[in-house]
Design a protein around this motif. Structure first.
Motif, short mmCIF file in Angstrom:
data_model
loop_
_atom_site.label_atom_id
_atom_site.label_comp_id
_atom_site.label_asym_id
_atom_site.label_seq_id
_atom_site.Cartn_x
_atom_site.Cartn_y
_atom_site.Cartn_z
N ALA A 193 -6.50 30.66 45.59
CA ALA A 193 -5.12 30.81 45.14
C ALA A 193 -4.23 30.97 46.36
O ALA A 193 -4.34 31.97 47.06
N HIS A 215 -13.81 22.76 40.82
CA HIS A 215 -12.91 22.79 39.66
C HIS A 215 -11.58 22.19 40.12
O HIS A 215 -10.88 22.79 40.93
N ARG A 217 -7.90 20.42 39.15
CA ARG A 217 -6.89 20.35 38.09
C ARG A 217 -6.79 18.95 37.51
O ARG A 217 -6.89 17.96 38.24
N ASP A 220 -3.21 17.32 31.11
CA ASP A 220 -3.46 17.97 29.81
C ASP A 220 -4.38 17.12 28.94
O ASP A 220 -4.20 15.90 28.83
N GLY A 226 -8.88 25.21 30.73
CA GLY A 226 -9.05 26.33 31.66
C GLY A 226 -9.03 27.66 30.93
O GLY A 226 -8.65 27.73 29.76
N GLU A 228 -7.87 31.10 29.50
CA GLU A 228 -6.59 31.69 29.09
C GLU A 228 -5.41 30.72 29.19
O GLU A 228 -4.34 31.06 29.71
N GLY A 229 -5.65 29.51 28.74
CA GLY A 229 -4.55 28.54 28.67
C GLY A 229 -3.97 28.12 30.00
O GLY A 229 -2.77 27.86 30.11
N THR A 230 -4.82 28.05 31.02
CA THR A 230 -4.31 27.68 32.36
C THR A 230 -4.42 26.18 32.61
O THR A 230 -4.72 25.75 33.71
N GLY A 231 -4.21 25.38 31.60
CA GLY A 231 -4.29 23.93 31.80
C GLY A 231 -5.73 23.44 31.73
O GLY A 231 -6.62 24.14 31.25
N ASP A 260 -9.22 24.37 42.54
CA ASP A 260 -8.92 25.77 42.16
C ASP A 260 -10.11 26.69 42.43
O ASP A 260 -9.92 27.89 42.62
#
Length: 282
Positions: A193, A215, A217, A220, A226, A228-231, A260
Motif C-alpha cells: 500500500a 494479486h 487489480r 469490475d 476483493g 470487503e468490496g475493494t474491487g 496489491d
C-alpha cells in the motif's frame, strides 16, 4: 443506418469471405460496421460470436474475427470488453486451464484492443504471465518503458506473525508456512500500500515446494471480488519453487503491474520460507 440494414451484416460476411476477389460485399460490410450502433453492429456481434464459439471449444475463424474487431467502429469498446470478460480475464487467474481456442483468439484480438487503449495493461500482463508458453504472443504486447527496480519489502504481511523473518536477510531464520484454507489468499499474504507499480522478478529460498501468486487489480466483474468490496483482482501464479534450500529465481514473461499483494502457498505442510525478495518499483 437503420437496424434492418445493420442486420444484413452476417449475410454480407458469408457472401464475402476475406479471400474473395469480389470485395464489394466486404466493403459494404465495413461501411455498415463503421456506422452501426454498438447494439446492432455486425462486426461487434461477430467478435462476440467468435468468443462464444471458442469458449465452447469450437474453432472460430481468427482472421475473420480480427477483421471484424478492426472494423467494429462504435462497437470496438464493447467488443474489447467482451474479450476481457470472456478470454483475457479468465486467462489471468490461477485455476482451470483456459480453452486453447480461446487463448488463440485472445492472441489474435488483443493487439487491436491494446493499440486502441481498450485493454488494461495490468490485466494483459497478468494473463501473459499466467499463460506463459500457452499464449506467448500476449507477452510481446507489453509496451512499457524500462524502469529502475530493487527489492521492495511488503507493507502489510498477514497470515503468519513472524513474516518479517522472510525479509530479514538472514538465511538461518524463516517463516513456517501454515497450509492455506480453501478459497484463502494463501498461507502468507504480503500486501503493498500503495500498490507496486511493477514487479519484475521473485527470488525465493525455501525448504519445500510452493508457489507465489500476484494479486493484480482488474476491471469490475473480472477475476475475483476483493475483500470487503475493494474491487476485483486476478491472481496469476508468478513463481513455482521447488524449495531446495538454495535461491530460486522466477522471472515472469512480462512485468506485473498494479500489484496489491503477493501470496505464498506451500504445497505441503512443513514448508519454511527462509527468504523472499520481490524485485519491482513503486
Amino acid at each position: 443506418p437503420p437496424a434492418a440494414a445493420c442486420a444484413r451484416g452476417p449475410a454480407l460476411a458469408s457472401r464475402a469471405p476475406l479471400t474473395a476477389k469480389d470485395s464489394l460485399p466486404r466493403e459494404l460490410l465495413a461501411t455498415l460496421c463503421e456506422r452501426c450502433a454498438p447494439a446492432d453492429n455486425p462486426c461487434g456481434q461477430a467478435v462476440t460470436r467468435a468468443l462464444q464459439e471458442a469458449s465452447r471449444r469450437q474453432n472460430p475463424a481468427l482472421q475473420e474475427a480480427s477483421w471484424s474487431l478492426e472494423h467494429a467502429g462504435p462497437a470496438l469498446g464493447a467488443a474489447c470488453q467482451e474479450l476481457v470478460r470472456q478470454a483475457v480475464g479468465p486467462a489471468a487467474v490461477t485455476g482451470p486451464e483456459v480453452e486453447p481456442q480461446l487463448l488463440a483468439l485472445a492472441e489474435a484480438l488483443a493487439p487491436t484492443c491494446v493499440k486502441t487503449g481498450q485493454l488494461p495493461a495490468p490485466l494483459l500482463n497478468a494473463a501473459a504471465v499466467q499463460q506463459g508458453s500457452r499464449a506467448p504472443q500476449l507477452a510481446t504486447l507489453h509496451t512499457g518503458r524500462a524502469v529502475e527496480t530493487r527489492p521492495i519489502e511488503p507493507d502489510q504481511p498477514t497470515g503468519a506473525g513472524d513474516a518479517f523473518r522472510a525479509f530479514d536477510r538472514d538465511e538461518l531464520s524463516g517463516v513456517k508456512l501454515p497450509m492455506a484454507g480453501t478459497g484463502s489468499d494463501g498461507a502468507l499474504r504480503l500486501g503493498y500500500a500503495p500498490a507496486l507499480k511493477y514487479a519484475v522478478s521473485f527470488q525465493v529460498r525455501a525448504t519445500g515446494p510452493g508457489s507465489l501468486r500476484a494479486h493484480v487489480r482488474a476491471p469490475d466483474g473480472v477475476g475475483h471480488p476483493g475483500p470487503e468490496g475493494t474491487g476485483f483482482f486476478v491472481d496469476p501464479t508468478v513463481c513455482r519453487f521447488q524449495g531446495t534450500g538454495r535461491w530460486e529465481i522466477c522471472k515472469p514473461a512480462a512485468p506485473l503491474l498494479d500489484v496489491d499483494a503477493v501470496s505464498v502457498l506451500p504445497e505441503r505442510p512443513g514448508v519454511e520460507l527462509k527468504e523472499l525478495e520481490i524485485i519491482g518499483a513503486r
